[in-house]
Design an enzyme around this catalytic site. Structure first.
Site, PDB file in Angstrom:
ATOM      1  CG  ASP A   1      11.997  59.630 -11.364  1.00 21.91           C
ATOM      2  OD1 ASP A   1      13.021  58.967 -11.101  1.00 21.91           O
ATOM      3  OD2 ASP A   1      12.017  60.722 -11.956  1.00 21.91           O
TER       4      ASP A   1
ATOM      5  CE  LYS B   1      15.344  61.824  -9.977  1.00 20.74           C
ATOM      6  NZ  LYS B   1      16.216  61.725 -11.167  1.00 20.74           N
TER       7      LYS B   1
END
Length: 282
Positions: A147, A149
């Site tokens: 994940d 980001k």
């Protein structure tokens, strides 16, 4: 005197951790399952971030496994580049994770709201190196993050970063591979989108997307304010090559391009880019 003080602290440590062990202050942010609050330990005065996972929200969205998984993984981690778990407790309505307090905001805020979009090459290099150190620690513990980001990269008061939110992370034991379409649209690796088996390669893909966004001031496969539907974004990720403008040095563009190759590497070689990235000048 010192022995008496030692016994006093031992008595404090043996007391069960509850919501009354903390003072709650301001709201820091909101997530999919609850809120994050600044809190202070009454016994020591030390500040932390309390991540409150609402039980009703988790039950509706079947997120109990994700919460339990995040707690277990945080208990395994001890790195200055990944948020640390200090305490856990539960209330009638919430499961609470007391984590490292990061007062500097997230990386997305710094990319888009501190002057013109994008960061200087020195800051990109600095943050990318620290993210690499955090990923390296996770991979040493056989954890794939999945994940990556800007919203999940947090800064402290001194400008150093830590990787946060391990809700989608996964422990891979015995050289096994993972499978599953998880992550954030626009940052998911092609092998994740195609629902193929993968090892640590999605994390290096996410690092390339992060370096691109820090440098260009926009995500790699869309414009800054462009709204793209999920199928189109997945098509762009799998078929198109990102555009490199004059703000990219040769080393930065080579780094971003090289992560495309990670999906084809054998599983046992997927931690090697850490050594290479440290020597790059972005």
């Amino acid at each position: 005197m010192y022995f008496e003080r030692f016994l006093q602290w031992k008595m404090v440590e043996r007391q069960p951790v509850t919501k009354y062990s903390f003072r709650q202050y301001r709201l820091l942010g909101k997530g999919g399952f609850g809120e994050v609050w600044a809190c202070q330990v009454r016994a020591t005065g030390k500040m932390y971030a309390c991540k409150k996972l609402e039980k009703t929200h988790m039950k509706k969205r079947k997120g109990e496994t994700l919460a339990h998984n995040e707690k277990q993984l945080l208990e395994m981690i001890d790195s200055r580049f990944v948020v640390s778990l200090a305490y856990t407790y539960e209330t009638k309505h919430s499961l609470c994770l007391v984590l490292t307090l990061m007062d500097g905001g997230d990386l997305k805020f710094h990319i888009y709201n501190m002057g013109s979009p994008g960061l200087s090459s020195e800051r990109v290099q600095f943050y990318a190196a620290q993210v690499c150190c955090g990923l390296h620690h996770l991979h040493q513990n056989d954890i794939v993050y999945r994940d990556m980001k800007p919203e999940n990269i947090l800064l402290d008061d001194n400008g150093h970063i830590r990787i946060s939110d391990l809700g989608l992370a996964l422990k891979l034991s015995g050289g096994e591979l993972a499978q599953g379409r998880v992550g954030t649209v626009g940052y998911m690796a092609p092998e994740v989108i195609a629902n193929e088996h993968y090892g640590m390669s999605p994390d290096w893909w996410g690092l390339g997307c992060l370096v691109y966004e820090m440098t260009a001031g926009k995500p790699p496969f869309r414009e800054a304010n462009e709204r793209v539907k999920r199928p189109e974004m997945e098509r762009r990720t799998q078929e198109e090559e990102e555009d490199y403008g004059k703000m990219f040095s040769c080393e930065a563009s080579d780094l971003c391009r090289s992560v495309r190759l990670q999906g084809s590497l054998p599983f046992h070689t997927l931690s090697r880019p850490v050594v290479q990235v440290k020597s790059l000048r972005l």
